[in-house]
Design a protein around this motif. Structure first.
Motif, mmCIF file in Angstrom:
data_model
loop_
_atom_site.group_PDB
_atom_site.id
_atom_site.type_symbol
_atom_site.label_atom_id
_atom_site.label_comp_id
_atom_site.label_asym_id
_atom_site.label_seq_id
_atom_site.Cartn_x
_atom_site.Cartn_y
_atom_site.Cartn_z
ATOM 1 N N SER A 377 -11.641 -1.268 -91.298
ATOM 2 C CA SER A 377 -12.895 -1.156 -92.027
ATOM 3 C C SER A 377 -13.950 -0.801 -91.073
ATOM 4 O O SER A 377 -14.882 -0.020 -91.397
ATOM 5 C CB SER A 377 -13.143 -2.572 -92.755
ATOM 6 N N GLU A 409 -14.888 6.234 -98.318
ATOM 7 C CA GLU A 409 -14.179 5.143 -97.729
ATOM 8 C C GLU A 409 -12.764 5.127 -98.035
ATOM 9 O O GLU A 409 -11.996 4.920 -97.107
ATOM 10 C CB GLU A 409 -14.995 3.883 -97.826
ATOM 11 N N LYS A 413 -9.450 5.239 -95.509
ATOM 12 C CA LYS A 413 -8.611 4.330 -95.332
ATOM 13 C C LYS A 413 -6.987 4.895 -95.660
ATOM 14 O O LYS A 413 -6.118 4.373 -94.888
ATOM 15 C CB LYS A 413 -8.620 3.096 -96.498
#
Length: 818
Positions: A377, A409, A413
């Motif tokens: 993160s 995001e 990931k």
């Protein structure tokens, strides 16, 4: 164990079990020491607390063999380690001259070594059959919602929804299993719940209902399954990611044990892996925690891959994990997995690699800049230009800050998981705490140091998550191969070869000129015969259930559904012919056979249908589909090739089914079918996943440089083709070309023109005539008698036992004495 004991007793083998579930322990022990039992089932916990009993049993009665099932539980590296199993090594001291056999379906090379050491095995003979289960079709989907996902797995049968047979739905938690149960019930499917939080009586009831076909589905946690031996489970659904690759193989292996086609499906989301990581917080050994994280990562790789889920691809697949070697002769067919099926479709274009050099450079640099102290993160916050408080303020002015803000995001990931699976990043468990950090591997550090800042390059195939977000395609992988002398394919046509679909459409005989009239009559006859067979099958099921109730046995312990289907199809009238059917044990036939034979004879007399149909003769007949010339060609093939051809072409079996039935590799079946093409027999190549596009593609590669018609080596040809074209596709197309142009002679080079388009076989879009379809449907599936399993020679001949100790004199009343 109770089921196993009942099953043995039903065929007159005296057996017992000892463990916490035994209510008559004293009586059973007394009879055991009196030598009344031939087979004894013990729990590891009972063995651990009853060493004196075992020594006394060996001294007074005699123990001839110790068999340890689910032996992966012995190893601390196994996916289901149990400490009581670990103590079974003491049996070697108690029984020094008794052979020990350890059995498991899920042991990696590391686990196998640990099992041998833990059990103190002396000079063990290690036998390992293939881990491939060709009758299992593997599918993976991203989760949407439980009602939508589970509804998509159902089909309508007789106005009701069904999974197409018995099904098990695995969920990661008790709560998730209860929610899935409500969904399945809402869809009108009979089902039960099974997890460790339920009372034993309720779990036992669900188990009994499932194996006796009172309910068609069980929704469960992983607590359900160990020791389950229901052969006809048609579908295994994991609603949530399995905890690791070894556990998944064990759980999916409960499908299709009768050899028939079954589906293994996973619905997952990336968040599912958080549960598995959380459950590792209590693991104290850092080495073991690292091992479990590695297994978890392999599971992530398996689910995310867009390549064949069976084959060895970047060490990601199930088979490569267990077999610890290249697996090049499996996969690549329509019945392999969702990825192979999709790539073999004419509507699916070739996948392409994408260059993620810029994104990889940013992300790996961000991990390096943050010192490897965080998970994924914080580096993502940095490259997306976030002001999240978890990102230290000093990084707000970093040169990487905001570089990747064009990507969301979720994409970053998914990309991080892709880098991890490719070996550029690694998970590092937090010592003494929960979770893990992400660090660069040596591979990642090396790549980062060698890339020019202006134009970094990293070509890779997008995983399932990235592909779903980008609609990208996968890459071309080139396998290695062997080297042989040149073998040049001629360029002048000498023969014509048509697929069986084309030969049907182009035939000029009267029956095929007027298919509507002929086929209509024959189809009605075949449908009538099929209906009669199914009526008999239904009556045999009723009889089996009656016997199961009388004997308190699970219904499949009497005869499996496959056994009953074979009885309905071949209608035997004697015990000898009943025992000749595939997978019908002599003992079962002797105990239950008479009642089934009586029911079959009565039904056949009442409906005036024939009995004692001979499986092997049916298998080898070619009535309407082969003309006299083709029958002559057929007999030129080897017997084993004729058997494979009959099952595939005459009985319409998939290649994987033929391989399963015959106990051979799929690559061997493709060799048999190629042999048929070379001598001129028709073959339905559509079902092999060989379209006109693939034929043209392979032909062009063979005819053009650098191959120049040299078909002596497959690997150079494969190197020029996209990944979705497999070696067996090349073999079949070469067989077609050899039939059309003649086999190569010597190494003489024949002048070539441009790519020979005429070499391709034009694929007919129409299917076979309904006449041929009805004839095939009436034949059904038959397995070669020789395909039955045989015991190793050392087990058949006691004189050649592999036991390293001195030969043990069998005592009177020995467990295995008659």
């Amino acid at each position: 164990m109770q089921d196993q004991v009942l099953s043995l007793k039903s065929v007159n083998v005296e057996a017992c079990f000892l463990g916490s579930a035994q209510e008559e322990t004293a009586n059973v022990k007394h009879r055991l020491l009196a030598g009344e039992y031939r087979v004894v089932y013990l729990t590891p916990e009972f063995v651990e607390s009853s060493s004196t009993l075992i020594s006394t049993l060996d001294k007074n009665v005699g123990v001839d063999l110790v068999a340890i099932d689910e032996a992966h539980c012995v190893s601390q590296w196994g996916h289901d380690f149990r400490s009581a199993y670990r103590q079974l090594g003491t049996l070697r001291q108690k029984l020094p001259n008794v052979p020990i056999m350890a059995l498991t379906a899920t042991a990696t090379p590391e686990v196998r070594r640990d099992i041998c050491i833990s059990l103190k095995l002396k000079n063990p003979i290690m036998t390992c059959s293939s881990f491939d289960r060709p009758n299992l079709f593997l599918r993976v989907h991203m989760k949407s919602s439980a009602p939508k996902d589970l509804r998509s797995e159902l089909m309508e049968v007789g106005g009701k929804l069904s999974f197409g047979g018995p099904a098990i739905i695995y969920c990661p938690t008790k709560k998730a299993s209860e929610e899935a149960l409500n969904v399945v019930k809402m869809l009108g499917v009979s089902c039960g719940l099974y997890h460790a939080g339920l009372p034993f009586s309720e779990r036992k009831k669900t188990h009994k209902q499932f194996i006796s076909d009172e309910i068609s589905c069980v929704v469960a946690t992983v607590a359900f399954g160990m020791g389950i031996d229901k052969p006809d489970v048609r579908k295994i659904i994991h609603y949530g990611a399995p905890k690791d690759i070894e556990a998944y193989y064990q759980e999916m292996g409960r499908a299709g044990r009768d050899g028939d086609n079954s589906d293994c499906v996973v619905y997952y989301s990336p968040a599912d892996f958080n549960i598995s990581r959380f459950l590792l917080k209590d693991v104290t050994s850092e080495k073991f925690k690292t091992h479990k994280l590695k297994m978890l990562q392999k599971m992530e790789s398996y689910l995310a891959t867009t390549k064949c889920r069976r084959r060895l691809v970047f060490n990601q697949t199930i088979l490569s994990h267990f077999e610890d070697k290249d697996v090049t002769d499996v996969g690549g067919t329509n019945r392999c997995c969702d990825n192979c099926s999709s790539k073999l479709s004419d509507n699916d274009h070739m996948d392409e690699e994408k260059d993620y050099g810029k994104e990889a450079y940013w992300f790996l640099s961000a991990v390096q800049a943050t010192g490897g102290r965080y998970g994924v993160s914080v580096p993502i916050f940095l490259i997306r230009g976030s002001t999240n408080q978890r990102l230290p303020a000093t990084f707000h002015s970093h040169e990487l800050h905001g570089k990747g803000k064009a990507r969301v995001e979720k994409w970053w990931k998914a990309f991080a998981r892709q880098l991890m699976n490719a070996g550029y990043l690694k998970d590092c468990p937090i010592v003494g705490g929960f979770g893990s950090t992400v660090e660069l591997t040596d591979k990642g550090v090396t790549w980062l140091s060698r890339q020019p800042l202006s134009s970094p390059s990293m070509k890779m195939t997008p995983n399932l998550e990235l592909k779903s977000m980008e609609n990208a395609a996968t890459a071309n992988i080139r396998p290695g191969g062997s080297s042989l002398g040149p073998s040049i394919l001629p360029s002048v046509p000498t023969n014509v070869w048509l697929s069986s679909r084309q030969s049907v459409n182009l035939s000029s005989n009267a029956a095929q000129r007027n298919p509507e009239v002929i086929d209509s009559k024959q189809q009605q006859l075949q449908v009538s015969r099929r209906d009669i067979s199914m009526d008999l099958y239904a009556k045999l099921i009723i009889l089996r259930n009656e016997i199961a109730d009388e004997t308190s046995l699970p219904s499949y312990r009497v005869f499996s559904n496959k056994n009953l289907l074979d009885m309905a199809k071949f209608r035997p009238t004697s015990l000898h012919k009943l025992q000749a059917l595939e997978d019908v044990a002599k003992e079962k036939a002797n105990v239950y056979g008479t009642r089934f034979l009586s029911a079959i004879s009565q039904f056949c007399n009442s409906n005036s249908i024939s009995t004692d149909t001979k499986p092997k003769e049916n298998l080898m007949q070619h009535n309407a589909t082969l003309d006299n010339q083709q029958k002559s060609l057929f007999m030129k093939m080897s017997e084993t090739a004729r058997m494979s051809y009959s099952l595939y072409e005459e009985e319409n079996k998939a290649v994987e089914s033929v391989a399963s039935i015959r106990g051979l590799k799929t690559s061997t079946i493709f060799n048999h079918l190629s042999e048929a093409i070379k001598i001129g027999l028709p073959l339905d190549i559509d079902r092999l996943g060989i379209s006109a596009r693939i034929i043209d593609l392979i032909t062009n590669v063979i005819r053009q440089p650098p191959i120049n018609s040299d078909i002596s080596r497959l690997t150079p040809i494969k190197d020029q083709l996209p990944d979705h074209v497999q070696f067996h596709h090349i073999k079949v197309v070469i067989a077609i070309l050899q039939r059309r142009y003649g086999s190569p002679e010597g190494a003489s080079v024949i002048p070539l023109g441009s790519a020979d388009k005429s070499a391709s076989v034009t694929m007919a879009t129409t299917s076979r005539s309904s006449n041929n379809k009805s004839q095939k449907s009436s034949q059904g599936s038959q397995r070669e008698a020789s395909a039955k399993r045989k015991l190793p020679a050392w087990m058949v001949n006691s004189q050649s036992s592999p036991s390293s100790g001195p030969k043990k004199v069998k005592k009177k009343g020995s467990l295995f004495s008659k």
